[in-house]
Design a protein around this motif. Structure first.
Motif, PDB file in Angstrom:
ATOM      1  N   LYS A 158      37.665  44.881  38.392  1.00 42.79           N
ATOM      2  CA  LYS A 158      38.332  44.152  37.304  1.00 42.79           C
ATOM      3  C   LYS A 158      39.835  44.153  37.513  1.00 42.79           C
ATOM      4  CE  LYS A 158      36.627  46.234  33.717  1.00 42.79           C
ATOM      5  NZ  LYS A 158      36.234  46.708  32.401  1.00 42.79           N
ATOM      6  N   THR A 159      40.366  45.345  37.858  1.00 37.64           N
ATOM      7  CA  THR A 159      41.811  45.472  38.004  1.00 37.64           C
ATOM      8  C   THR A 159      42.322  44.598  39.139  1.00 37.64           C
ATOM      9  OG1 THR A 159      41.433  47.769  37.433  1.00 37.64           O
ATOM     10  CG2 THR A 159      43.660  47.172  38.040  1.00 37.64           C
ATOM     11  N   VAL A 160      41.612  44.608  40.268  1.00 33.07           N
ATOM     12  CA  VAL A 160      42.129  43.851  41.411  1.00 33.07           C
ATOM     13  C   VAL A 160      42.122  42.355  41.090  1.00 33.07           C
ATOM     14  CG1 VAL A 160      40.045  43.455  42.816  1.00 33.07           C
ATOM     15  CG2 VAL A 160      42.213  43.855  43.904  1.00 33.07           C
ATOM     16  N   PHE A 161      41.093  41.886  40.394  1.00 30.88           N
ATOM     17  CA  PHE A 161      41.062  40.454  40.089  1.00 30.88           C
ATOM     18  C   PHE A 161      42.140  40.079  39.082  1.00 30.88           C
ATOM     19  CE2 PHE A 161      36.960  40.104  42.222  1.00 30.88           C
ATOM     20  CZ  PHE A 161      37.179  38.914  42.888  1.00 30.88           C
ATOM     21  N   PHE A 162      42.364  40.944  38.118  1.00 31.10           N
ATOM     22  CA  PHE A 162      43.415  40.665  37.130  1.00 31.10           C
ATOM     23  C   PHE A 162      44.766  40.549  37.830  1.00 31.10           C
ATOM     24  CE2 PHE A 162      46.408  41.856  33.746  1.00 31.10           C
ATOM     25  CZ  PHE A 162      46.014  40.978  32.766  1.00 31.10           C
ATOM     26  N   GLY A 163      45.077  41.529  38.677  1.00 32.22           N
ATOM     27  CA  GLY A 163      46.353  41.503  39.392  1.00 32.22           C
ATOM     28  C   GLY A 163      46.438  40.308  40.325  1.00 32.22           C
TER      29      GLY A 163
END
Lengths: 360, 455
Positions: A158-163
């Motif tokens: 989730k974090t990598v896609f958000f960033g």
């Protein structure tokens, strides 16, 4: 000889059917290639009756050679690992790593049961307040126990896609601007050159301080740790997309640009009808590189800042220093590698979807 | 006559609805921070045994990277409370390092630390250690055995580095106490120089607890002072030898505390009481029936989300023993004390000991009157909250009234000379006189000015 030979018709039909089958296999092949499954094609072809000898050779190259390489790697690992003695015992071999992976799965099951019990408690709590006539006290309480391994993986993804999405939203427009105007390009260029090589570990303290100072909402939409990791990912994965977009836009066919001038296109139409379609292949190459960089950066950021996710898992295990820690860290290494590979394939698939027309 | 009524009440409460016993909580979702150390056990036990649940609290326990991050978390409200070094609330309140009013209504344990040196240093100091009849070293080992090694390093121009976990940590003060008792200068702090290495024979620096073994293995430090299981880990890994436990330094010394901000306690009095109730029950559970539950506690702590070290390593110190060298296991039944001897009661005299050590090493730069020590202790340690929570537990039949010091004025009786390694008794009522009695360290009106003791 007016009547057609029924056998000839049948064989003709069979021939046509075979041809259709092969077209279908060839079409599917482009997808197999995208997902790294190109070895399926020769198997299908052989099954469909194509020159078996040639197909066998392909199967050997695409399937057997990689499998043998993997087997060799495992054998080498299994023999060499026990020879390296650390203060935590010997470096674990493939069997131990596998058993830790199974252990993590079992642990996730136990944690899921705990979470279900926890949710029952929250439900009972809310029920109590409803009965007491205090509905304003009813609320959803997030699970307070330790996250399972799967939950950590999900957090990282989730974090990598958000960033990555923030990075894309910044990099593509700026890249188009830089590509369209040489003036903008020379303005942005020095900034890109200086910030591109900066390591995530140098950004992280700055990001942490800024986020802590500006994002003060106590129970906001995002937790601070999530924002810290995501913004660090953004800062590091911005550059490949930016550079490739600028490059793609700048190298549009000069004739097309002349046409746009003749047609007196306005800027927006020019960008959507002309610039974007012809620079898409390079933009996607940039995006693919960006996502790869983002994934690497994320793990480092999570390790350093102890933000939830796979990086924290690795650091926690390193600190725990138990006899199973090394094997667990290796499970994480494989997980990180496999997910990174899948992310890359995913972007490649999207790329081949979007740039099909451009390639023609 | 009181007891049957109390237990009858408790029984009926349980039958009717557990909610009757619950306080009206201002806040029921709380996040507590901790560091991976066995003395965080009361938090893990309160969570896993459902003591927080019984109070209607939904608690998240989060391991923190180091003591600084943990303290900042409590100050900026990210954490509602935390497992803290006793020196942290005190230093924050008087403004050494960070300024914030942190209080403690609950003391977490007694003892639980040790000092470890690397194998190489141990082999160099071993010739100076007296032996018992069976050839094993005689404990407690004085730092005077380390002194020739330190002098050797100094004569070769090599720095002698050791690790501790935080400038105001028990570990820093214990290591300094041990070194000073053996005639080694651990160095002073001054307002201009907060490295704590002014005039030092041994250079002490900060390393987070779980990283101690790895840092020593890498050779950055030659020894360290840390809580469990990180001394036993050095033995298990075969990289170092614990030379002394804090139990031998000072019998039943106060250790970690549970710290919350004064603001939190003021805004959430019932929540604070509920938390303290759960923690008292956890401490009781840990010491119940002669440590009968310790094995279970060890299993719990070995889970990766708590301490995560191997079960055996944690058990080595948690179950009444301590392993000094591989195979040299000795009984230290009181190595970890969580409840008996009023371990959880926040005594003012405990806070004052920490203040005297801050003064001794220059963290408190100027002389202070005895009354100041008393005032600071009273602003940080809150036995009144503790006793209120204890009373609720007694009323609910969950605790025994005789286990709590209801009439204490907050000062422990003087620690006798034989309980402390250098034979200097400690009396919390006379901090300045105590400072005078310590051979190394600032006393009276002395100050550090430009690396020199003046006055």
């Amino acid at each position: 000889m007016t009547a057609t030979d029924p056998q000839a018709v049948a064989s003709h039909e069979r021939e046509a059917k075979r041809a259709r089958l092969f077209t279908r296999i060839n079409k599917a092949d482009s997808w197999f290639q995208v997902f790294g499954l190109s070895w399926i094609t020769p198997i299908l072809k052989a099954a469909a009756g194509d020159n078996p000898k040639a197909q066998l050779k392909e199967i050997w190259r695409l399937l057997c050679v990689p499998l043998i390489a993997i087997a060799l790697f495992l054998a080498l690992w299994a023999t060499l690992a026990p020879k390296v003695q650390t203060s935590l015992g010997a470096v674990p071999g493939p069997a131990q790593v596998w058993s830790e992976a199974v252990g993590l799965h079992e642990d996730a099951k136990i944690k899921a049961a705990k979470e279900a019990k926890f949710n029952d408690r929250v439900e009972a709590r809310n029920q109590k307040f409803i009965e007491k006539g205090e509905p304003e006290k009813v609320k959803h309480i997030a699970y307070t126990g330790a996250p399972s391994y799967y939950a950590q993986i999900w957090t990282s993804i989730k974090t990598v896609f958000f960033g990555f999405l923030i990075a894309t939203a910044i990099a593509v427009p700026v890249g188009i601007m830089a590509g369209l105007s040489p003036m903008a390009n020379s303005a942005i260029n020095p900034i890109i050159q200086i910030f591109k090589p900066v390591s995530p570990l140098a950004w992280l303290p700055i990001v942490t301080m800024v986020v802590s100072a500006t994002y003060t909402a106590d129970d906001g939409l995002f937790s601070k740790s999530f924002l810290n990791s995501a913004i660090t990912v953004t800062l590091c994965s911005l550059w490949p997309t930016l550079i490739n977009t600028a490059l793609g836009v700048a190298s549009i066919d000069k004739d097309l640009v002349s046409v746009s001038k003749v047609l007196k296109m306005n800027t927006w139409t020019k960008i959507t009808k002309l610039v974007l379609p012809s620079s898409l292949p390079l933009i996607f190459t940039g995006l693919r590189l960006s996502l790869g960089v983002g994934w690497m950066v994320l793990i480092a950021a999570e390790m350093l800042a102890q933000n939830p996710g796979l990086g924290k898992f690795v650091w926690d295990e390193f600190q725990n220093g138990s006899s199973s820690s090394l094997a667990k860290i290796m499970v994480a290494v494989f997980t990180i590698g496999i997910i990174g590979f899948m992310l890359d394939r995913l972007m490649y698939a999207v790329q081949s979807l979007f740039t099909f027309s451009a390639n023609r | 006559m009181m007891k049957p009524i109390a237990s009858f009440l408790a029984a009926t409460t349980m039958m009717v609805s557990p909610a009757l016993a619950e306080l009206a909580l201002e806040k029921d979702e709380l996040t507590f921070g901790f560091i991976k150390l066995t003395d965080m056990a009361p938090l893990a036990v309160a969570y896993e045994q459902g003591f927080f649940d019984d109070e209607g609290l939904f608690v998240t326990l989060e391991a923190q990277a180091n003591w600084k991050v943990l303290l900042d978390g409590v100050i900026d409200g990210q954490l509602a409370g935390a497992h803290m070094l006793a020196g942290q609330p005190i230093a924050a309140t008087i403004g050494f390092g960070t300024k914030a009013h942190i209080i403690t209504p609950f003391s977490m344990d007694l003892n639980g630390n040790g000092i470890t040196v690397s194998n190489k240093i141990w082999s160099e100091m071993e010739p100076f250690v007296p032996k018992m009849a069976d050839g094993r070293p005689q404990h407690p080992i004085s730092a005077s055995a380390l002194k020739p090694v330190v002098e050797q390093y100094a004569s070769e121009g090599k720095p002698f580095n050791m690790g501790m976990v935080f400038p105001v940590s028990t570990h820093n003060y214990e290591l300094r106490y041990w070194l000073a008792a053996g005639g080694i200068e651990p160095g002073f702090y001054s307002p201009e120089n907060i490295t704590g290495q002014i005039g030092a024979d041994v250079l002490l620096s900060v390393t987070p607890p779980p990283q101690m073994p790895a840092t020593m293995e890498a050779g950055t430090i030659l020894g360290y002072s840390v809580g469990e299981p990180w001394n036993q880990q050095a033995v298990a890994k075969g990289i170092g030898v614990p030379v002394i436990t804090d139990y031998e330094l000072w019998k039943n010394n106060p250790e970690k505390v549970f710290g919350i901000s004064a603001e939190f306690a003021q805004e959430n009095p019932n929540t604070t009481l509920a938390v303290v109730k759960a923690l008292i029950r956890a401490a009781m559970w840990l010491d119940e029936n002669d440590n009968a539950n310790r094995e279970e506690a060890v299993t719990l702590l070995s889970q990766p989300e708590y301490v995560g070290a191997d079960r055996d390593v944690i058990a080595a110190s948690m179950t009444g023993t301590f392993e000094y060298e591989k195979g040299d296991v000795r009984a230290v039944p009181d190595f970890n004390v969580f409840f008996r001897y009023n371990a959880t009661y926040p005594f003012y005299s405990d806070a004052i000991w920490y203040l005297t050590q801050m003064r001794r090493w220059g963290q408190i730069a100027e002389a202070k009157p005895d009354s100041w020590y008393d005032e600071v202790a009273k602003s940080v340690y809150k036995p009144e909250i503790y006793l209120e929570a204890a009373k609720l537990l007694v009323d609910e039949g969950l605790a025994d009234a005789k286990d709590f010091p209801w009439d204490s004025d907050g000062y422990k009786a003087m620690t006798p000379a034989e309980d402390i390694i250098d034979g200097i008794p400690y009396d919390g009522r006379a901090p300045n006189a105590y400072l005078e009695s310590l051979p190394i360290g600032l006393k009276g009106n002395q100050k550090i000015i430009a690396s020199e003791i003046q006055g």
